[in-house]
Write an enzyme that holds these catalytic residues in place. Structure first.
Site, PDB file in Angstrom:
ATOM      1  N   ASP A 124       8.766  -8.415  -5.326  1.00 18.60           N
ATOM      2  CA  ASP A 124       9.421  -9.707  -5.146  1.00 18.60           C
ATOM      3  C   ASP A 124      10.934  -9.551  -4.988  1.00 18.60           C
ATOM      4  OD1 ASP A 124       9.019 -12.892  -5.750  1.00 18.60           O
ATOM      5  OD2 ASP A 124      10.901 -12.142  -6.565  1.00 18.60           O
ATOM      6  N   VAL A 151       8.954 -15.162  -4.311  1.00 15.81           N
ATOM      7  CA  VAL A 151       8.368 -14.626  -3.076  1.00 15.81           C
ATOM      8  C   VAL A 151       6.885 -14.340  -3.265  1.00 15.81           C
ATOM      9  CG1 VAL A 151       8.433 -12.741  -1.413  1.00 15.81           C
ATOM     10  CG2 VAL A 151      10.565 -13.688  -2.292  1.00 15.81           C
ATOM     11  N   ASP A 152       6.541 -13.719  -4.389  1.00 12.85           N
ATOM     12  CA  ASP A 152       5.122 -13.490  -4.672  1.00 12.85           C
ATOM     13  C   ASP A 152       4.346 -14.803  -4.651  1.00 12.85           C
ATOM     14  OD1 ASP A 152       4.471 -10.724  -5.070  1.00 12.85           O
ATOM     15  OD2 ASP A 152       5.701 -10.735  -6.877  1.00 12.85           O
ATOM     16  N   LYS A 153       4.907 -15.822  -5.277  1.00  6.97           N
ATOM     17  CA  LYS A 153       4.172 -17.076  -5.415  1.00  6.97           C
ATOM     18  C   LYS A 153       4.064 -17.819  -4.087  1.00  6.97           C
ATOM     19  CE  LYS A 153       6.529 -18.180  -9.225  1.00  6.97           C
ATOM     20  NZ  LYS A 153       6.958 -18.860 -10.468  1.00  6.97           N
ATOM     21  N   ALA A 156       1.453 -16.144  -2.072  1.00  9.57           N
ATOM     22  CA  ALA A 156       0.114 -16.494  -2.543  1.00  9.57           C
ATOM     23  C   ALA A 156      -0.313 -17.854  -2.019  1.00  9.57           C
ATOM     24  CB  ALA A 156       0.081 -16.475  -4.069  1.00  9.57           C
TER      25      ALA A 156
END
Length: 380
Positions: A124, A151-153, A156
């Site tokens: 991230d 960024v990860d979220k 997703a």
């Protein structure tokens, strides 16, 4: 590490049956990050609820065969490996597609499967730095990371949305397909509309300049806390002046929206000095009475006590197997006919291997044999 698993949890929240395939030696290493009970960390539980855990050795031929049996029953396969890993394991898209033409195969990666960065590890914070997010946070000083794995979220959520679109496309006769989502692409799409507003209009000789929206995103100290406040529009600014008892409307520097934009830094300092003279609760009540949008900053330990949060039932406290009493956010969307729920608990490593193998037709004796030879089940 988070984007793929969280995409699965988002789909589980919507009613999908999700099976998480983990490695025999410790499983997903994110299990052990941060506060944890046994082998389940708080963050890991949040991004892996609603799933069953199956442990397979994909490098063993029989483990690969079991995995292909699982894929044969699935509508969607989501993988979050670095480029090249799925090819080595024999679970790449062309291989699985050959046996399952209707499969929606989802590849979540840092940078895609080609290009100059594909051999680099991606996290991230790496993509925050590359995408401009860190630069935007520190526009008035040194760059800063957003202190959540944004960024990860967003990757997703993008992947989950893409899965649903691919399923609809399949229902309309387009068959299965390969869906590719990279963190860098998702981050830039998320950032661009407002974050890159100063870098969007390229015919500069025709552009009327204006301040960046982020320049007004400030948290201002009060006598006893902090306040988020931004009110410069032609309707909100007079209300702000009335609430604070100032004569700023009579100042030609602030009399119009254009003038306020031109003198934004001076006005911001004046607002900050006035806000600092008041207590948070008193000032919020006064501003709300004048219909000025604002909010006192909630400490993390009191967010769940916010009156609107409590009214909405956003945060749920309940007992979870293995973890005990937990507090977590429920799915945010309300469906009138098909309500969502938090679903099953985040699984312990290897919790459902035997159960799933039995569903695939393996007998108890066969499962015991597979375990004894290390084909399935956690070890070490």
């Amino acid at each position: 590490m988070v984007a793929g698993p969280l995409a699965g949890t988002l789909l589980a929240d919507l009613g999908a049956e999700v099976i998480k395939v983990e490695t025999p030696k410790g499983g997903d290493r994110m299990r052990y990050l941060g506060p944890r009970v046994g082998g389940i960390g708080a963050m890991w539980a949040g991004v892996n609820r609603g799933k069953r855990s199956v442990v397979l050795d994909l490098q063993h031929p029989e483990g690969g065969a079991i995995f292909r049996d699982l894929v044969g029953r699935a509508d969607v396969f989501v993988q979050n490996f670095r480029p090249g890993v799925v090819q080595r394991l024999g679970i790449d898209e062309p291989t699985l597609r050959a046996a399952h033409p209707d499969l929606v195969y989802v590849s979540v990666s840092g940078f895609g499967d080609t290009g100059p960065y594909i051999d680099q590890k991606s996290y991230d914070y790496v993509v925050q730095a590359l995408s401009g997010m860190a630069a935007l946070q520190g526009a008035a000083g040194d760059p800063q990371l957003i202190r959540t794995i944004v960024v990860d979220k967003v990757t997703a959520h993008t992947a989950a949305q893409a899965v649903l679109a691919a399923i609809v496309a399949r229902l309309r006769g387009h068959g299965g397909q390969h869906v590719q989502v990279s963190m860098i692409d998702a981050a830039l799409a998320f950032l661009w509309p407002d974050g890159m507003m100063q870098h969007t209009l390229l015919d500069t000789d025709r552009v009327t300049p204006g301040p960046h929206m982020a320049d007004g995103y400030l948290v201002r100290p009060t006598l006893d806390g902090h306040l988020a406040l931004m009110a410069t529009s032609n309707t909100q600014f007079p209300a702000l002046c009335a609430a604070l008892g100032t004569d700023w409307l009579d100042d030609p520097r602030f009399a119009t929206l254009e003038a306020r934009e031109a003198n934004a830094a001076v006005l911001s300092d004046l607002i900050g000095a006035e806000v600092a003279r008041h207590g948070s609760a008193e000032l919020v009540a006064t501003l709300h009475a004048h219909d000025v949008p604002c909010a006192a900053v909630n400490p993390l330990e009191r967010v769940h006590l916010d009156p609107q949060v409590q009214h909405n039932g956003t945060i749920v406290e309940h007992d979870r197997p293995w973890l005990g009493r937990v507090r977590e956010a429920r799915p945010p969307v309300h469906y009138a006919a098909t309500p969502t729920s938090l679903g099953r608990h985040a699984p312990k490593l290897d919790e459902h291997t035997d159960e799933v193998l039995a569903e695939l037709g393996r007998t108890p004796e066969q499962i015991a044999d597979l375990r004894s030879r290390g084909v399935v089940g956690a070890r070490g």
